[in-house]
Design a protein around this motif. Structure first.
Motif, PDB file in Angstrom:
ATOM      1  N   ILE A 199       0.835  -1.206   0.000  1.00  0.00           N
ATOM      2  CA  ILE A 199       0.000   0.000   0.000  1.00  0.00           C
ATOM      3  C   ILE A 199       0.870   1.255   0.000  1.00  0.00           C
ATOM      4  CG2 ILE A 199      -1.721   1.294   1.327  1.00  0.00           C
ATOM      5  CD1 ILE A 199      -2.750  -1.413   2.362  1.00  0.00           C
ATOM      6  N   ALA A 200       1.959   1.227   0.788  1.00  0.00           N
ATOM      7  CA  ALA A 200       2.865   2.377   0.845  1.00  0.00           C
ATOM      8  C   ALA A 200       3.470   2.659  -0.527  1.00  0.00           C
ATOM      9  CB  ALA A 200       3.961   2.136   1.874  1.00  0.00           C
ATOM     10  N   ASP A 201       3.906   1.588  -1.232  1.00  0.00           N
ATOM     11  CA  ASP A 201       4.468   1.772  -2.580  1.00  0.00           C
ATOM     12  C   ASP A 201       3.420   2.340  -3.530  1.00  0.00           C
ATOM     13  OD1 ASP A 201       6.925   0.834  -1.835  1.00  0.00           O
ATOM     14  OD2 ASP A 201       6.583  -1.225  -2.512  1.00  0.00           O
ATOM     15  N   PHE A 202       2.204   1.868  -3.437  1.00  0.00           N
ATOM     16  CA  PHE A 202       1.144   2.331  -4.332  1.00  0.00           C
ATOM     17  C   PHE A 202       0.827   3.798  -4.091  1.00  0.00           C
ATOM     18  CE2 PHE A 202      -3.356   3.030  -5.351  1.00  0.00           C
ATOM     19  CZ  PHE A 202      -3.348   2.682  -6.699  1.00  0.00           C
ATOM     20  N   VAL A 203       0.774   4.194  -2.807  1.00  0.00           N
ATOM     21  CA  VAL A 203       0.486   5.594  -2.470  1.00  0.00           C
ATOM     22  C   VAL A 203       1.602   6.498  -2.974  1.00  0.00           C
ATOM     23  CG1 VAL A 203       0.241   7.224  -0.559  1.00  0.00           C
ATOM     24  CG2 VAL A 203      -0.967   5.035  -0.492  1.00  0.00           C
ATOM     25  N   THR A 239       4.063   5.741  -5.455  1.00  0.00           N
ATOM     26  CA  THR A 239       4.401   5.677  -6.882  1.00  0.00           C
ATOM     27  C   THR A 239       3.208   5.424  -7.784  1.00  0.00           C
ATOM     28  OG1 THR A 239       4.821   3.282  -6.835  1.00  0.00           O
ATOM     29  CG2 THR A 239       6.651   4.742  -6.237  1.00  0.00           C
ATOM     30  N   GLY A 240       2.096   5.004  -7.228  1.00  0.00           N
ATOM     31  CA  GLY A 240       0.949   4.644  -8.046  1.00  0.00           C
ATOM     32  C   GLY A 240       1.108   3.297  -8.715  1.00  0.00           C
ATOM     33  N   LEU A 241       2.154   2.561  -8.313  1.00  0.00           N
ATOM     34  CA  LEU A 241       2.419   1.245  -8.887  1.00  0.00           C
ATOM     35  C   LEU A 241       2.368   0.161  -7.809  1.00  0.00           C
ATOM     36  CD1 LEU A 241       5.469   2.231 -11.162  1.00  0.00           C
ATOM     37  CD2 LEU A 241       3.067   1.954 -11.859  1.00  0.00           C
ATOM     38  N   VAL A 242       2.272  -1.085  -8.269  1.00  0.00           N
ATOM     39  CA  VAL A 242       2.298  -2.231  -7.342  1.00  0.00           C
ATOM     40  C   VAL A 242       3.469  -3.123  -7.751  1.00  0.00           C
ATOM     41  CG1 VAL A 242       1.002  -4.131  -6.341  1.00  0.00           C
ATOM     42  CG2 VAL A 242      -0.210  -2.091  -7.121  1.00  0.00           C
ATOM     43  N   PRO A 243       4.674  -2.766  -7.361  1.00  0.00           N
ATOM     44  CA  PRO A 243       5.853  -3.536  -7.781  1.00  0.00           C
ATOM     45  C   PRO A 243       5.960  -4.896  -7.069  1.00  0.00           C
ATOM     46  CG  PRO A 243       6.499  -1.805  -6.261  1.00  0.00           C
ATOM     47  CD  PRO A 243       5.050  -1.577  -6.549  1.00  0.00           C
ATOM     48  N   ARG A 244       5.306  -5.005  -5.920  1.00  0.00           N
ATOM     49  CA  ARG A 244       5.389  -6.263  -5.160  1.00  0.00           C
ATOM     50  C   ARG A 244       4.094  -7.050  -5.340  1.00  0.00           C
ATOM     51  NH1 ARG A 244       8.093  -4.334   0.594  1.00  0.00           N
ATOM     52  NH2 ARG A 244       9.425  -2.669  -0.254  1.00  0.00           N
ATOM     53  N   LEU A 245       3.861  -7.501  -6.556  1.00  0.00           N
ATOM     54  CA  LEU A 245       2.613  -8.200  -6.854  1.00  0.00           C
ATOM     55  C   LEU A 245       2.434  -9.480  -6.037  1.00  0.00           C
ATOM     56  CD1 LEU A 245       0.039  -8.228  -8.520  1.00  0.00           C
ATOM     57  CD2 LEU A 245       1.289  -9.439 -10.329  1.00  0.00           C
ATOM     58  N   PRO A 246       3.461 -10.324  -5.870  1.00  0.00           N
ATOM     59  CA  PRO A 246       3.284 -11.527  -5.038  1.00  0.00           C
ATOM     60  C   PRO A 246       2.856 -11.194  -3.607  1.00  0.00           C
ATOM     61  CG  PRO A 246       5.267 -11.727  -6.355  1.00  0.00           C
ATOM     62  CD  PRO A 246       4.788 -10.308  -6.513  1.00  0.00           C
ATOM     63  N   SER A 247       3.468 -10.132  -3.038  1.00  0.00           N
ATOM     64  CA  SER A 247       3.094  -9.726  -1.677  1.00  0.00           C
ATOM     65  C   SER A 247       1.650  -9.254  -1.623  1.00  0.00           C
ATOM     66  CB  SER A 247       4.023  -8.615  -1.179  1.00  0.00           C
ATOM     67  OG  SER A 247       5.344  -9.083  -1.059  1.00  0.00           O
ATOM     68  N   ALA A 248       1.225  -8.532  -2.677  1.00  0.00           N
ATOM     69  CA  ALA A 248      -0.158  -8.049  -2.718  1.00  0.00           C
ATOM     70  C   ALA A 248      -1.134  -9.215  -2.773  1.00  0.00           C
ATOM     71  CB  ALA A 248      -0.348  -7.142  -3.930  1.00  0.00           C
ATOM     72  N   ILE A 249      -0.810 -10.221  -3.620  1.00  0.00           N
ATOM     73  CA  ILE A 249      -1.685 -11.391  -3.729  1.00  0.00           C
ATOM     74  C   ILE A 249      -1.715 -12.156  -2.406  1.00  0.00           C
ATOM     75  CG2 ILE A 249      -1.983 -13.617  -4.888  1.00  0.00           C
ATOM     76  CD1 ILE A 249      -0.762 -12.318  -7.394  1.00  0.00           C
ATOM     77  N   LEU A 250      -0.531 -12.293  -1.792  1.00  0.00           N
ATOM     78  CA  LEU A 250      -0.456 -13.004  -0.512  1.00  0.00           C
ATOM     79  C   LEU A 250      -1.285 -12.286   0.552  1.00  0.00           C
ATOM     80  CD1 LEU A 250       0.718 -15.193   1.334  1.00  0.00           C
ATOM     81  CD2 LEU A 250       2.702 -13.701   1.708  1.00  0.00           C
TER      82      LEU A 250
END
Length: 310
Positions: free
Chosen positions: A251-255, A257-268
């Motif tokens: 969430i911090a990265d998304f806020v 950069t507007g991106l989700v670079p840690r997709l596996p973590s997001a899915i987990l």
């Protein structure tokens, strides 16, 4: 004209040749009209012969474990009042008339014999501390105080015995009896009883750590069955916390950069949070099932009459 209640003593035994005659004799002296059933749990010594010579009715249960013996005895024996006592001659049989009188005067369905040491070495090292710990744990989980949940000395009414499922196989049976009394909320009381050393040459069948872990496992299973909202609520909370901790960096990265670079973590994180929500739903469903099951247990309990009063 009222008739005297029938009283049955159930004595589980395994290799108690040195003590069983004394147990039968003391029980007979305490309550002469009582029928004494000695359940030999596949002993390899002369337990059966000695008990029979002492005047007990001897029956045999081949499946090892005190829980199996109690399950068999509760199913087979018919009486108004039941006494459960170990065959190792450590409990004071002279306390039995007071326990029976307390049951009838209540009237109660379950009288617990709370052990009071008459010798300094009656408890094995660690057993007294472990017992206090289990008392505190079960009392807080199920909301009812108990002073000696592992006591093997109890007096019970017919309706308590016949409504008890007896699922345990070994020494966890005392825990199951205690929790059943709490869950069904039967009227019960405690009576102090003497507790002494086993006869010289006789060894305890309890294994401190092995049986302690079995009891802890049984408590966990009983919490899952008897307090599903508590059990699954804890599981749901832990999963939600793990999911949030894993998801915070995403969430911090998304806020930022507007991106989700840690997709596996997001899915987990999403998967763990969903699993927590599923656990909470399971708890709610099982809580409804528990209510229906307790209603059936209560109705089954009420099919039997109250213990005969004095």
């Amino acid at each position: 004209m009222s008739t005297s209640p029938t009283i049955a003593a159930l004595v589980p035994c395994y290799n108690e040749e040195l003590s069983i005659a004394s147990v039968v004799r003391d029980l007979r002296a305490a309550v002469p009209e009582m029928t004494i059933y000695v359940y030999d749990n596949s002993s390899t010594d002369r337990t059966s012969e000695v008990a029979r010579e002492a005047g007990a009715v001897v029956r045999r249960e081949e499946r090892k474990g005190k829980g199996n013996v109690v399950r068999r005895a509760f199913a087979d024996v018919e009486a108004d009042i039941y006494v459960l006592i170990d065959g190792d001659d450590t409990y004071d049989a002279a306390a039995l008339p007071e326990m029976i009188r307390t049951l009838q005067e209540g009237p109660y369905d379950h009288i617990l014999g709370v052990r009071q040491e008459t010798t300094n070495s009656a408890y094995r090292p660690g057993h007294a501390l472990g017992n206090r710990g289990f008392n505190w744990l079960v009392g807080n989980i199920f909301g009812s105080e108990v002073s000696d949940m592992l006591s093997g000395y109890r007096v019970m009414s017919r309706r308590f015995v016949k409504s008890f499922p007896a699922l345990s196989r070994e020494f966890e049976i005392e825990t199951e009896l205690t929790v059943h009394a709490m869950s069904v909320r039967v009227p019960q009381a405690e009576v102090s009883v003497g507790f002494k050393d086993r006869p010289e040459g006789s060894e305890s069948k309890l294994r401190t750590y092995h049986d302690g872990f079995r009891i802890l496992n049984l408590i966990a299973q009983l919490v899952r069955h008897e307090r599903p909202m508590l059990f699954y609520g804890i599981v749901a909370t832990l999963l939600a916390l793990v999911g949030i901790l894993v998801g915070i960096p995403v969430i911090a990265d998304f806020v930022t950069t507007g991106l989700v670079p840690r997709l596996p973590s997001a899915i987990l994180a999403i998967g763990v949070v969903l699993a927590g929500g599923l656990a909470a739903v399971i708890g709610l469903i099982l809580d409804g099932v528990l209510k229906a099951r307790r209603e059936v247990s209560r109705l089954n309990y009420l099919t039997y009459s109250a213990p005969p009063s004095v």
